[in-house]
Design an enzyme around this catalytic site. Structure first.
Site, mmCIF file in Angstrom:
data_model
loop_
_atom_site.group_PDB
_atom_site.id
_atom_site.type_symbol
_atom_site.label_atom_id
_atom_site.label_comp_id
_atom_site.label_asym_id
_atom_site.label_seq_id
_atom_site.Cartn_x
_atom_site.Cartn_y
_atom_site.Cartn_z
ATOM 1 C CB SER A 167 -0.912 -0.066 1.285
ATOM 2 O OG SER A 167 -1.475 1.387 1.382
ATOM 3 C CG ASP A 319 -6.911 2.583 -7.846
ATOM 4 O OD1 ASP A 319 -7.059 1.841 -7.045
ATOM 5 O OD2 ASP A 319 -5.976 3.643 -7.835
ATOM 6 C CE LYS A 346 -7.224 -0.299 -3.500
ATOM 7 N NZ LYS A 346 -6.106 0.522 -3.123
HETATM 8 C C1 S3P Z 1 -3.003 5.409 -3.913
HETATM 9 C C2 S3P Z 1 -2.604 4.166 -3.771
HETATM 10 C C3 S3P Z 1 -3.572 2.840 -3.790
HETATM 11 C C4 S3P Z 1 -4.799 3.291 -4.836
HETATM 12 C C5 S3P Z 1 -5.327 4.852 -4.359
HETATM 13 C C6 S3P Z 1 -4.333 5.953 -4.692
HETATM 14 C C7 S3P Z 1 -1.869 6.614 -3.526
HETATM 15 O O1 S3P Z 1 -4.104 2.603 -2.587
HETATM 16 O O2 S3P Z 1 -5.604 2.429 -4.689
HETATM 17 O O3 S3P Z 1 -6.393 4.968 -5.598
HETATM 18 O O4 S3P Z 1 -2.233 7.927 -3.986
HETATM 19 O O5 S3P Z 1 -1.070 6.200 -2.778
HETATM 20 P P1 S3P Z 1 -3.277 1.636 -1.588
HETATM 21 O O6 S3P Z 1 -2.090 2.156 -1.428
HETATM 22 O O7 S3P Z 1 -4.028 1.584 -0.300
HETATM 23 O O8 S3P Z 1 -3.349 0.245 -2.531
#
Ligand code: S3P
Length: 438
Positions: A167, A319, A346
């Site tokens: 993440s 995503d 999500k």
């Molecule tokens: C993001 C990280 C992702 C993604 C989100 C944007 C970011 O989430 O799904 O739309 O900008 O760091 P995760 O890091 O929780 O997977």
């Protein structure tokens, strides 16, 4: 957000050149880093979607001067830190916004209460609260670390942290808190995730070391880093570009170019996977803009075949699985998408909603705990009323599906599309797609 249903109808080919809206991840970060920095930050190409506007409002509440100059250009006068907000910080639908802001706020001896909409209040915050608490922040809230919650930070210690989930939001929260810890922070990530925080921290003047240690990425932010205002040029969002591009791949006779798309390799897993499916996807005019590679991506209608999407690629397209599943529905054969349990936390449970939405449109789908399989037959019946639970990507994915299905597809609660892609409908209709209120 109540809004009339939207219906997408099959019709003419999609043709034209468009610009994708600004990247959501980089837009959030430009606001937060601009507010944490000392001096003026100017941003061009900011995504003016609801999620980012919430982050802009939050930065004002923490003491920064944030001004819209017009034409997606913004100015942030940072105070070199956050002061205590007078009211609750409502991040709306934005998981990235709230998780990164909590990380940034943890560095200061202030109390802040965070909340969000129904979807955000059901999403797990423990994943950022746990490392922040280990650094010395306190929080109280409902059980299981859901919003709303109140956090008090300050006097943080350094931390060595191995990400338990892939993440970028968790990594970023730890790095942003680490800016004000009494010693450095290091984060180990077994699976590399989007690196915008690392790159942008550097652009704001911080020293961030990134090294590969036996296949694990180590990100180190030393003690006492100071951020200075800078200029941020936000590239086009590949996660949004995905919708017109996949639409072009599945609507016969189409050819669409999306200009200025971010091509950071930690974000382009969808393009790799589509190519493996046989997509005619070409990149022209590759160039460097604001420290990132961007290019103009052209998609032409293609005969697609099912593939196994490699699980290790998931963080670079997390995503994009909803729209990949739509491409898969028009492919011949099985597309296997596994190792994507994160999709369930999500803006909605995206595995469950994609499985239900595709099934409502006559597509054979098999749901698994951590993934799903789409059995494509080269064509899709359509005709479904798709429940989106207000998830922007579920709505846009099924509208794209409706442009190529045999019968129209209707989605409910499409208002949330404005969180990430406020111009989606006008952009798609400008290309020749038929999307209208049902
Ligand atoms: C993001 C990280 C992702 C993604 C989100 C944007 C970011 O989430 O799904 O739309 O900008 O760091 P995760 O890091 O929780 O997977």
């Amino acid at each position: 957000m109540a809004s009339a249903n939207l219906t997408a109808r099959p019709g003419s080919p999609l043709r034209g050149r468009v610009r994708a809206p600004g990247d959501k991840s980089i837009s959030h970060r430009s606001m937060i880093l601009g507010a944490l920095a000392t001096g003026t930050t100017t941003v061009e190409g900011l995504l003016e979607g609801d999620d980012v506007l919430r982050t802009a409002a939050a930065m004002r509440a923490f003491g920064a001067r944030v001004e819209q100059l017009g034409d997606s250009r913004w100015r942030i006068e940072g105070q070199g830190g956050f002061s205590e907000p007078e009211d609750v910080i409502d991040c709306g639908n934005a998981g990235t916004g709230v998780r990164l802001i909590m990380g940034a706020a943890a560095g200061f001896p202030i109390c802040a209460t965070f909340t969000g909409d129904l979807s955000l209040r059901s999403r797990p915050m423990g994943r950022v609260l746990e490392p922040l608490a280990r650094m010395g922040a306190y929080w109280v809230g409902r059980d299981k670390g859901r919003l709303p919650l109140t956090m008090k930070g300050g006097n943080l210690h350094g931390l060595t942290y191995r990400l338990p989930v892939a993440s970028a939001q968790v990594k970023s929260a730890v790095l942003l808190a680490g800016l004000h810890a009494d010693s450095g922070v290091e984060v180990f990530e077994p699976e590399p995730t989007r690196d915008h925080t690392e790159r942008m921290l550097r652009a704001f003047g911080a020293e961030v070391d990134v090294a590969d240690q036996g296949g694990v990425r180590r990100i180190h932010l030393g003690y006492g880093q100071k951020l200075h205002g800078t200029h941020v040029r936000v590239p086009g969002d590949p996660s949004s570009a995905a919708f017109p591009l996949v639409a072009a791949l599945i609507v016969p006779g189409s050819e669409v170019t999306v200009e200025g798309v971010l091509l950071n390799p930690l974000r382009t897993g969808l393009f790799d996977t589509l190519r493996e499916m046989g997509a005619d996807l070409t990149i022209a005019n590759e160039r460097q803009e604001g420290g990132e590679t961007v290019g103009d991506v052209t998609a032409r209608h293609s005969a697609l075949k099912g593939v196994v999407a490699p699980p290790e690629r998931a963080p670079s397209m997390i995503d994009e699985y909803p729209i990949l599943a739509v491409a898969a529905a028009f492919a011949e054969g099985e597309t296997v998408m596994r190792g994507v349990g994160e999709m369930r936390v999500k803006e909605s449970d995206r595995i469950a909603l994609m499985a239900a939405g595709l099934a409502a449109c006559g597509v054979a789908v098999e749901e698994e705990p951590e993934g799903f399989i789409v059995r494509g037959a080269g064509k899709v019946k359509g005709g479904g009323l798709v429940r989106t639970q207000g998830d922007h990507r579920i709505a846009m994915s099924h509208l794209v599906l409706g442009l190529a299905a045999q019968t129209p597809v209707t989605v409910d609660e499409p208002g949330m599309i404005a969180t990430s892609f406020p111009t989606f409908r006008s952009l798609m209709t400008g290309l020749g797609g038929e999307i209208a209120e049902a």
